[in-house]
Design a protein around this motif. Structure first.
Motif, short mmCIF file in Angstrom:
data_model
loop_
_atom_site.label_atom_id
_atom_site.label_comp_id
_atom_site.label_asym_id
_atom_site.label_seq_id
_atom_site.Cartn_x
_atom_site.Cartn_y
_atom_site.Cartn_z
N VAL A 91 0.86 -1.18 0.00
CA VAL A 91 0.00 0.00 0.00
C VAL A 91 0.91 1.23 0.00
N LEU A 92 0.67 2.14 -0.93
CA LEU A 92 1.47 3.36 -1.06
C LEU A 92 0.54 4.56 -0.98
N VAL A 93 0.75 5.41 0.02
CA VAL A 93 -0.08 6.61 0.18
C VAL A 93 0.80 7.81 0.51
N ASN A 94 0.31 9.00 0.16
CA ASN A 94 1.09 10.19 0.50
C ASN A 94 0.49 10.96 1.67
N ILE A 95 -0.31 10.27 2.48
CA ILE A 95 -0.80 10.84 3.74
C ILE A 95 -0.12 10.10 4.87
N ASP A 96 -0.20 10.63 6.08
CA ASP A 96 0.56 10.02 7.19
C ASP A 96 -0.25 8.99 7.99
N TYR A 97 -1.34 8.49 7.42
CA TYR A 97 -2.11 7.44 8.08
C TYR A 97 -2.83 6.64 7.00
N ILE A 98 -3.34 5.48 7.38
CA ILE A 98 -4.17 4.69 6.48
C ILE A 98 -5.49 4.49 7.22
N PRO A 99 -6.59 5.01 6.69
CA PRO A 99 -7.87 4.94 7.39
C PRO A 99 -8.23 3.50 7.78
N GLY A 100 -8.55 3.32 9.07
CA GLY A 100 -8.99 2.03 9.58
C GLY A 100 -7.86 1.05 9.86
N LYS A 101 -6.62 1.48 9.78
CA LYS A 101 -5.49 0.57 10.00
C LYS A 101 -4.62 1.09 11.13
N GLU A 102 -4.21 0.15 11.99
CA GLU A 102 -3.20 0.47 13.00
C GLU A 102 -1.90 -0.15 12.52
N PHE A 103 -0.80 0.55 12.79
CA PHE A 103 0.48 0.05 12.28
C PHE A 103 1.62 0.46 13.20
N GLU A 104 2.74 -0.22 13.01
CA GLU A 104 3.97 0.16 13.70
C GLU A 104 4.95 0.67 12.65
N VAL A 105 5.70 1.68 13.02
CA VAL A 105 6.66 2.29 12.10
C VAL A 105 7.93 1.46 12.08
N LEU A 106 8.42 1.16 10.88
CA LEU A 106 9.65 0.37 10.72
C LEU A 106 10.85 1.24 10.37
N GLY A 107 10.60 2.37 9.77
CA GLY A 107 11.69 3.25 9.37
C GLY A 107 11.43 3.85 8.00
N MET A 108 12.41 4.59 7.53
CA MET A 108 12.26 5.24 6.24
C MET A 108 12.66 4.29 5.12
N ALA A 109 11.90 4.34 4.04
CA ALA A 109 12.25 3.60 2.83
C ALA A 109 12.45 4.62 1.72
N LYS A 110 13.48 4.39 0.91
CA LYS A 110 13.76 5.35 -0.15
C LYS A 110 14.24 4.62 -1.39
N GLY A 111 14.07 5.26 -2.51
CA GLY A 111 14.58 4.76 -3.78
C GLY A 111 15.04 5.95 -4.59
N THR A 112 16.17 5.81 -5.25
CA THR A 112 16.70 6.92 -6.02
C THR A 112 17.27 6.42 -7.34
N VAL A 113 17.27 7.30 -8.32
CA VAL A 113 17.83 6.99 -9.64
C VAL A 113 18.29 8.30 -10.27
N VAL A 114 19.37 8.21 -11.04
CA VAL A 114 19.80 9.33 -11.87
C VAL A 114 19.59 8.87 -13.31
N GLN A 115 18.78 9.60 -14.03
CA GLN A 115 18.35 9.19 -15.37
C GLN A 115 18.73 10.26 -16.38
N SER A 116 19.06 9.83 -17.60
CA SER A 116 19.34 10.78 -18.68
C SER A 116 18.71 10.26 -19.96
N LYS A 117 18.63 11.14 -20.93
CA LYS A 117 18.13 10.78 -22.26
C LYS A 117 19.32 10.58 -23.18
N ASN A 118 19.07 9.96 -24.32
CA ASN A 118 20.15 9.74 -25.27
C ASN A 118 20.49 11.03 -26.00
N PHE A 119 21.62 11.01 -26.67
CA PHE A 119 22.15 12.19 -27.37
C PHE A 119 21.14 12.77 -28.35
N GLY A 120 20.49 11.91 -29.11
CA GLY A 120 19.52 12.38 -30.09
C GLY A 120 18.35 13.12 -29.46
#
Length: 192
Positions: A91-120
């Protein structure tokens, strides 16, 4: 093979061909200059070295093309696996809760990428700035980068044993001309 991945591969090939054509023209021009009659030795050496420097990046460009093909194939495989995966869906949400769900915090998760386009595509984007409007090549690049960053964030959350990632945010920055870093991050949580 998906139509989008074929288009991406074709674009990458065109970019490498344009780059190699440009470098080949430089090599030919410096080579021709080396045959000027009564050319001083120092100038001959300068032209020869300049030609060699133009030729040097041509092979690494082909290696980069091979790596790009592998990235495109891996993205396609990941999308196929995600579409057919019947297991636990993150489940992925951009609010700080999920309605009707209790949860425990595990920590921060992150993903990163550096992307470019081709020469053309990068060259064509430069031409587009002359007349204005949306630069669709960069729009596609950023959409792909966001998908990769989210996938990496989800992978990190799954490694923590998370059921969801809340409070998801995105960030981006220009690393160099034609290349952007995209980061997706949020709080990994496990349902109680």
């Amino acid at each position: 093979m998906k139509r989008g991945s074929t288009r991406e591969k074709r674009g990458a090939v065109v970019g490498v061909l344009l780059f190699d054509l440009l470098m080949g023209a430089c090599v030919a021009a410096f080579g021709a200059l080396c045959f000027i009659p009564e050319l001083p030795r120092w100038l001959f050496i300068l032209f020869a070295v300049s030609g060699a420097l133009c030729a040097a990046p041509m092979a690494p460009a082909l290696w980069a093309l091979k790596k790009r093909f592998q990235e495109i194939d891996a993205l396609e495989d990941n999308q196929t696996v995600t579409l057919h995966k019947e297991e636990n869906i993150m489940v992925l949400v951009n609010i700080d809760y999920i309605p009707g769900k209790e949860f425990e915090v595990l920590g921060m998760a992150k993903g990163t990428v550096v992307q470019s386009k081709n020469f053309g595509k990068d060259f064509m984007a430069g031409m587009k700035t002359l007349v204005g409007g949306e630069i669709t090549g960069y729009t596609e690049m950023l959409n792909e980068a966001r998908q990769i960053a989210v996938k990496r964030m989800v992978d990190e959350a799954e490694a923590l044993g998370a059921d969801a990632v809340i409070n998801i945010r995105y960030g981006s920055s220009a690393v160099m001309q034609g290349a952007a870093e995209v980061i997706a991050y949020g709080t990994a949580v496990r349902f109680k």
